[in-house]
Scaffold this motif. Structure first.
Motif, PDB file in Angstrom:
ATOM      1  N   LYS A   1      11.862  12.768  89.937  1.00  0.00           N
ATOM      2  CA  LYS A   1      12.085  14.211  89.949  1.00  0.00           C
ATOM      3  C   LYS A   1      12.895  14.625  88.724  1.00  0.00           C
ATOM      4  N   PHE A   2      12.763  15.907  88.384  1.00  0.00           N
ATOM      5  CA  PHE A   2      13.510  16.492  87.281  1.00  0.00           C
ATOM      6  C   PHE A   2      14.320  17.673  87.812  1.00  0.00           C
ATOM      7  N   LEU A   3      15.431  17.914  87.152  1.00  0.00           N
ATOM      8  CA  LEU A   3      16.280  19.055  87.478  1.00  0.00           C
ATOM      9  C   LEU A   3      16.527  19.833  86.194  1.00  0.00           C
ATOM     10  N   LEU A   4      16.166  21.104  86.203  1.00  0.00           N
ATOM     11  CA  LEU A   4      16.391  21.961  85.042  1.00  0.00           C
ATOM     12  C   LEU A   4      17.495  22.958  85.389  1.00  0.00           C
ATOM     13  N   GLN A   5      18.586  22.888  84.639  1.00  0.00           N
ATOM     14  CA  GLN A   5      19.726  23.780  84.839  1.00  0.00           C
ATOM     15  C   GLN A   5      19.755  24.815  83.728  1.00  0.00           C
ATOM     16  N   SER A   6      20.117  26.043  84.089  1.00  0.00           N
ATOM     17  CA  SER A   6      20.213  27.112  83.090  1.00  0.00           C
ATOM     18  C   SER A   6      21.458  27.957  83.382  1.00  0.00           C
ATOM     19  N   VAL A   7      22.048  28.503  82.306  1.00  0.00           N
ATOM     20  CA  VAL A   7      23.275  29.285  82.436  1.00  0.00           C
ATOM     21  C   VAL A   7      23.344  30.292  81.294  1.00  0.00           C
ATOM     22  N   ARG A   8      23.935  31.461  81.593  1.00  0.00           N
ATOM     23  CA  ARG A   8      24.136  32.442  80.526  1.00  0.00           C
ATOM     24  C   ARG A   8      25.222  31.946  79.575  1.00  0.00           C
ATOM     25  N   VAL A   9      25.042  32.186  78.285  1.00  0.00           N
ATOM     26  CA  VAL A   9      26.032  31.803  77.277  1.00  0.00           C
ATOM     27  C   VAL A   9      26.251  32.967  76.330  1.00  0.00           C
ATOM     28  N   ASN A  10      27.240  32.839  75.488  1.00  0.00           N
ATOM     29  CA  ASN A  10      27.557  33.900  74.524  1.00  0.00           C
ATOM     30  C   ASN A  10      26.461  34.009  73.473  1.00  0.00           C
ATOM     31  N   ASP A  11      26.278  35.199  72.981  1.00  0.00           N
ATOM     32  CA  ASP A  11      25.284  35.417  71.937  1.00  0.00           C
ATOM     33  C   ASP A  11      25.630  34.594  70.698  1.00  0.00           C
TER      34      ASP A  11
END
Length: 242
Positions: free
Chosen positions: A86-96
């Motif tokens: 299995k794979f886990l893709l994590q995403s998060v907002r970051v500064n421009d």
């Protein structure tokens, strides 16, 4: 497709056309649905088996990013072609303005108060695509099959062998072939006999022509002798009168 608040991920199943001893790749497309910079990170339960490029990165606002997942060549096929990876893709907002070089593990730490969006991806093995069945060029329904011919005029070797086997399996064709060979042999003998007779007739004609020439020469000599004899008689008569 998985649609989260930050990224849309397509597909949600990593499908690999499994083949032994061959590297296989598939791709993911990440779409940023927001007006913010979004950083992502890809993890797997079997990191030695897969190579992910890029495994971390930044997706610009309202843009997309492709991720290539490559499975290393396998020496054995899994039982029932089932895969538990299995794979886990994590995403998060970051500064421009943040780039991939600025990404660190702390950004995806939930305990630090970061809002991390996660998407789990399954691995599925599928059968490799089969090549299309060869179809004879120009063949039509109801038309008789024709052997393919190469550009230099030679018949395809495989089709020739097939035709030879078909001939061997059909006695009536063999009989017709033997009859054709016998007919060719008889015509050849008649041709040779005609040539010999023609030559013999030429020789006889030449012989007759030579004999005719000799007869003509003999006739001229006999007439000449008679002429000389008559001339002698006339001269003798004239001499007696004088």
């Amino acid at each position: 497709m998985s649609t989260g608040e930050l990224l849309s991920i397509e597909p949600v199943e990593l499908k690999f056309p499994f083949e032994l001893k061959k590297q296989i790749s598939c791709s993911l497309q990440l779409s940023n649905k927001t007006d913010s910079y979004v950083a992502f990170k890809v993890k797997t339960t079997n990191p030695k088996k897969y190579c992910v490029r890029p495994n971390t990165g930044v997706v610009l606002p309202r843009s997309t990013c492709d991720v290539i997942v490559t499975m290393q060549a396998q020496k054995e096929a899994p039982q029932d072609m089932q895969c538990r990876d299995k794979f886990l893709l994590q995403s998060v907002r970051v500064n421009d303005g943040i780039t991939a070089k600025d990404i660190n593990a702390e950004m995806f730490n939930k305990d630090a108060g970061h809002v991390v969006e996660e998407c789990k991806l399954r691995v599925v093995y599928v059968s490799p695509p089969q090549p299309p069945s060869p179809v004879a060029e120009g063949s039509e329904e109801g038309s008789s099959p024709r052997g393919s011919v190469s550009e230099n005029g030679n018949v395809n070797g495989a089709e020739f062998a097939t035709a030879a086997r078909s001939l061997a399996d059909r006695p009536e064709l063999q009989d017709k072939s033997l009859e054709a060979k016998a007919l060719i042999s008889r015509l050849t003998e008649e041709k040779n006999s005609a040539i010999q007779q023609n030559s013999k007739l030429r020789q006889e004609l030449e012989l007759l022509r030579r004999e005719g020439s000799k007869n003509r020469s003999g006739g001229v000599s006999f007439v000449f002798v008679i002429f000389i004899g008559l001339l002698g008689i006339i001269l003798g008569y004239l001499m007696k009168r004088t």
